[in-house]
Design a protein around this motif. Structure first.
Motif, PDB file in Angstrom:
ATOM      1  N   PRO A  84       0.798  -1.233   0.000  1.00  0.00           N
ATOM      2  CA  PRO A  84       0.000   0.000   0.000  1.00  0.00           C
ATOM      3  C   PRO A  84       0.829   1.282   0.000  1.00  0.00           C
ATOM      4  O   PRO A  84       0.317   2.342  -0.360  1.00  0.00           O
ATOM      5  CB  PRO A  84      -0.859  -0.106   1.265  1.00  0.00           C
ATOM      6  N   ARG A  85       2.104   1.199   0.363  1.00  0.00           N
ATOM      7  CA  ARG A  85       2.955   2.395   0.335  1.00  0.00           C
ATOM      8  C   ARG A  85       3.790   2.483  -0.942  1.00  0.00           C
ATOM      9  O   ARG A  85       4.765   3.227  -1.005  1.00  0.00           O
ATOM     10  CB  ARG A  85       3.829   2.451   1.579  1.00  0.00           C
ATOM     11  N   ALA A  86       3.392   1.765  -1.983  1.00  0.00           N
ATOM     12  CA  ALA A  86       3.989   1.915  -3.317  1.00  0.00           C
ATOM     13  C   ALA A  86       3.037   2.758  -4.154  1.00  0.00           C
ATOM     14  O   ALA A  86       1.823   2.716  -3.950  1.00  0.00           O
ATOM     15  CB  ALA A  86       4.177   0.545  -3.965  1.00  0.00           C
ATOM     16  N   PRO A 102       7.356  -1.511  -0.667  1.00  0.00           N
ATOM     17  CA  PRO A 102       7.102  -0.139  -0.236  1.00  0.00           C
ATOM     18  C   PRO A 102       8.090   0.847  -0.861  1.00  0.00           C
ATOM     19  O   PRO A 102       9.257   0.525  -1.078  1.00  0.00           O
ATOM     20  CB  PRO A 102       7.301  -0.178   1.280  1.00  0.00           C
ATOM     21  N   GLY A 103       7.586   2.039  -1.129  1.00  0.00           N
ATOM     22  CA  GLY A 103       8.441   3.101  -1.642  1.00  0.00           C
ATOM     23  C   GLY A 103       8.717   3.038  -3.122  1.00  0.00           C
ATOM     24  O   GLY A 103       9.394   3.918  -3.653  1.00  0.00           O
ATOM     25  N   ASN A 119      12.047  -4.228  -5.807  1.00  0.00           N
ATOM     26  CA  ASN A 119      12.468  -4.001  -4.430  1.00  0.00           C
ATOM     27  C   ASN A 119      12.260  -2.556  -3.980  1.00  0.00           C
ATOM     28  O   ASN A 119      12.128  -1.645  -4.790  1.00  0.00           O
ATOM     29  CB  ASN A 119      13.933  -4.389  -4.251  1.00  0.00           C
ATOM     30  N   ALA A 120      12.278  -2.367  -2.676  1.00  0.00           N
ATOM     31  CA  ALA A 120      11.955  -1.093  -2.033  1.00  0.00           C
ATOM     32  C   ALA A 120      12.678   0.085  -2.678  1.00  0.00           C
ATOM     33  O   ALA A 120      13.881   0.035  -2.921  1.00  0.00           O
ATOM     34  CB  ALA A 120      12.302  -1.162  -0.545  1.00  0.00           C
ATOM     35  N   GLY A 121      11.904   1.135  -2.960  1.00  0.00           N
ATOM     36  CA  GLY A 121      12.468   2.375  -3.467  1.00  0.00           C
ATOM     37  C   GLY A 121      12.786   2.398  -4.946  1.00  0.00           C
ATOM     38  O   GLY A 121      13.260   3.416  -5.455  1.00  0.00           O
ATOM     39  N   ALA A 122      12.536   1.325  -5.665  1.00  0.00           N
ATOM     40  CA  ALA A 122      12.819   1.317  -7.103  1.00  0.00           C
ATOM     41  C   ALA A 122      11.862   2.256  -7.826  1.00  0.00           C
ATOM     42  O   ALA A 122      10.714   2.435  -7.413  1.00  0.00           O
ATOM     43  CB  ALA A 122      12.688  -0.095  -7.668  1.00  0.00           C
ATOM     44  N   ALA A 140      16.914   1.249  -7.407  1.00  0.00           N
ATOM     45  CA  ALA A 140      17.310   1.241  -8.814  1.00  0.00           C
ATOM     46  C   ALA A 140      16.309   2.073  -9.607  1.00  0.00           C
ATOM     47  O   ALA A 140      15.155   2.248  -9.196  1.00  0.00           O
ATOM     48  CB  ALA A 140      17.354  -0.185  -9.355  1.00  0.00           C
ATOM     49  N   VAL A 141      16.762   2.594 -10.749  1.00  0.00           N
ATOM     50  CA  VAL A 141      15.914   3.403 -11.617  1.00  0.00           C
ATOM     51  C   VAL A 141      15.937   2.806 -13.015  1.00  0.00           C
ATOM     52  O   VAL A 141      17.002   2.549 -13.571  1.00  0.00           O
ATOM     53  CB  VAL A 141      16.404   4.864 -11.673  1.00  0.00           C
ATOM     54  N   VAL A 142      14.748   2.580 -13.546  1.00  0.00           N
ATOM     55  CA  VAL A 142      14.600   2.187 -14.947  1.00  0.00           C
ATOM     56  C   VAL A 142      14.024   3.425 -15.631  1.00  0.00           C
ATOM     57  O   VAL A 142      12.898   3.837 -15.339  1.00  0.00           O
ATOM     58  CB  VAL A 142      13.664   0.962 -15.102  1.00  0.00           C
ATOM     59  N   THR A 143      14.818   4.043 -16.512  1.00  0.00           N
ATOM     60  CA  THR A 143      14.425   5.323 -17.091  1.00  0.00           C
ATOM     61  C   THR A 143      13.311   5.158 -18.124  1.00  0.00           C
ATOM     62  O   THR A 143      12.984   4.041 -18.536  1.00  0.00           O
ATOM     63  CB  THR A 143      15.628   6.021 -17.756  1.00  0.00           C
TER      64      THR A 143
END
Length: 164
Positions: A84-86, A102-103, A119-122, A140-143
Motif C-alpha cells: 500500500p505504500r507503493a 514499499p516506496g 524491491n523497495a524504493g525502485a 534502482a531506476v529504470v528510465t
C-alpha cells in the motif's frame, strides 16, 4: 479469510510474509525444502490445495522462480502483491506473481512482467518495460522507455538507460 502460500522461507520469503500481511492477507505460510519455518516441502504443494487462496514464489534466482511458478500455477492462483505504500499508476500493467515493495514508483504505461521482484524504493519511469522473472534492486531506476530483458537482475542503486 485470505491466505497466502509462500514458496521459499528464506530471508526474502520472510520479508514477503510481512509485505503480504501489510497488504491485506490474513495469514501466510511457507513451503520450503530446508526450513523449519515451513509447513511442508515444495513438492508437497498439492496437499494444500483448497487451504490457500493464492501462492507466490519468494526466491531470487529467476530460473528457480520460473520453475516453481510453472510447476504450481496449474493448481493455485498466482498472487500479485503491491504494498500500500507503493505508487502504481492506474495504467501500469503488473504481471501475476510480481511483488512491488514499499516506496516503489511505477509510472504511467509501465509494463512489469510475470513474477518480478520490484524491491523497495525502485523507480520505473514512464513507458518502461520489465520482462518476466526480473528483479529490480532497491533504489534502482529504470528510465523512461527503457527495456529490461526477461530474467535480468538490476542491482541496487543502478540506473538502466536502455535495453539490457
Amino acid at each position: 479469510m485470505k491466505k497466502l502460500l509462500i514458496i521459499g522461507a528464506g530471508e526474502y520469503g520472510r520479508l514477503i510474509k510481512d509485505l503480504a500481511l501489510e497488504s491485506g492477507y490474513d495469514d501466510a505460510d511457507f513451503l520450503d525444502d530446508n526450513s523449519q519455518l515451513a509447513i511442508g516441502k515444495i513438492a508437497d504443494y498439492k496437499k494444500f490445495i483448497g487451504e490457500y487462496d493464492e501462492f507466490i514464489v519468494a526466491m531470487g534466482n529467476p530460473q528457480v522462480r520460473k520453475k516453481c511458478v510453472e510447476m504450481i500455477a496449474a493448481d493455485f492462483k498466482l498472487a500479485t502483491i503491491i504494498h500500500p505504500r507503493a505508487y502504481v499508476s492506474g495504467d501500469a500493467s503488473i504481471g501475476a506473481g510480481s511483488i512491488v515493495e514499499p516506496g516503489c514508483v511505477v509510472y504511467r504505461a509501465c509494463t512489469i512482467g510475470q513474477s518480478c521482484l520490484i524491491n523497495a524504493g525502485a523507480v520505473l519511469n514512464h513507458d518502461s518495460t520489465v520482462g518476466d522473472f526480473c528483479q529490480i534492486g532497491c533504489n534502482a531506476v529504470v528510465t523512461a522507455r527503457a527495456v529490461v530483458a526477461a530474467g535480468t537482475k538490476v542491482e541496487h542503486g543502478s540506473v538502466v538507460h536502455s535495453a539490457i
